[in-house]
Scaffold this motif. Sequence first.
Motif, PDB file in Angstrom:
ATOM      1  N   UNK A 188       4.311 -11.200   2.393  1.00  0.00           N
ATOM      2  CA  UNK A 188       5.632 -10.679   2.045  1.00  0.00           C
ATOM      3  C   UNK A 188       5.506  -9.464   1.141  1.00  0.00           C
ATOM      4  N   UNK A 189       4.586  -9.520   0.192  1.00  0.00           N
ATOM      5  CA  UNK A 189       4.361  -8.386  -0.711  1.00  0.00           C
ATOM      6  C   UNK A 189       3.891  -7.167   0.076  1.00  0.00           C
ATOM      7  N   UNK A 190       3.005  -7.388   1.039  1.00  0.00           N
ATOM      8  CA  UNK A 190       2.498  -6.288   1.866  1.00  0.00           C
ATOM      9  C   UNK A 190       3.621  -5.673   2.698  1.00  0.00           C
ATOM     10  N   UNK A 191       4.456  -6.506   3.283  1.00  0.00           N
ATOM     11  CA  UNK A 191       5.576  -6.012   4.088  1.00  0.00           C
ATOM     12  C   UNK A 191       6.523  -5.181   3.232  1.00  0.00           C
ATOM     13  N   UNK A 192       6.859  -5.679   2.055  1.00  0.00           N
ATOM     14  CA  UNK A 192       7.764  -4.974   1.163  1.00  0.00           C
ATOM     15  C   UNK A 192       7.170  -3.643   0.690  1.00  0.00           C
ATOM     16  N   UNK A 193       5.883  -3.635   0.399  1.00  0.00           N
ATOM     17  CA  UNK A 193       5.258  -2.391  -0.055  1.00  0.00           C
ATOM     18  C   UNK A 193       5.224  -1.351   1.058  1.00  0.00           C
ATOM     19  N   UNK A 194       5.041  -1.787   2.298  1.00  0.00           N
ATOM     20  CA  UNK A 194       5.075  -0.846   3.432  1.00  0.00           C
ATOM     21  C   UNK A 194       6.478  -0.313   3.658  1.00  0.00           C
ATOM     22  N   UNK A 195       7.470  -1.167   3.484  1.00  0.00           N
ATOM     23  CA  UNK A 195       8.859  -0.755   3.707  1.00  0.00           C
ATOM     24  C   UNK A 195       9.312   0.256   2.668  1.00  0.00           C
ATOM     25  N   UNK A 196       8.788   0.156   1.473  1.00  0.00           N
ATOM     26  CA  UNK A 196       9.179   1.073   0.392  1.00  0.00           C
ATOM     27  C   UNK A 196       8.500   2.423   0.500  1.00  0.00           C
TER      28      UNK A 196
END
Length: 106
Positions: free
Chosen positions: A97-105
């Motif tokens: 989830x952290x990886x997904x959020x960091x990519x989205x930002x």
Amino acid sequence: MKIGQTPELPSAAVQAGSAKQQAKAAAPAAPGLATGAAAAAATAGVPVSLSRAALAPTGRTAGDFDADRVKAVRAAIERGTFKVDAGAVADKMLANATEILSRARS
């Protein structure tokens, strides 16, 4: 989604959904019984070209798959002795989830 896989981004999911809708619209009413224009379109073919990236290895190595470990897990499940490490699963879910959020930002 399997643990360790790269999740699909929302834009990719939208594209996949529209491709599925197009495939459903092009599919004949009875599977395997293509007639008329649908049969002609199905047999005509569409030219396809693949990029070098599509043909490149996916980065998996022989160490990514351990057949003995799979057999051991399968046997433990069949015996009813397989235990899930809830903490490890939760940690991996949070990391994903952290990886997904960091990519989205970015």
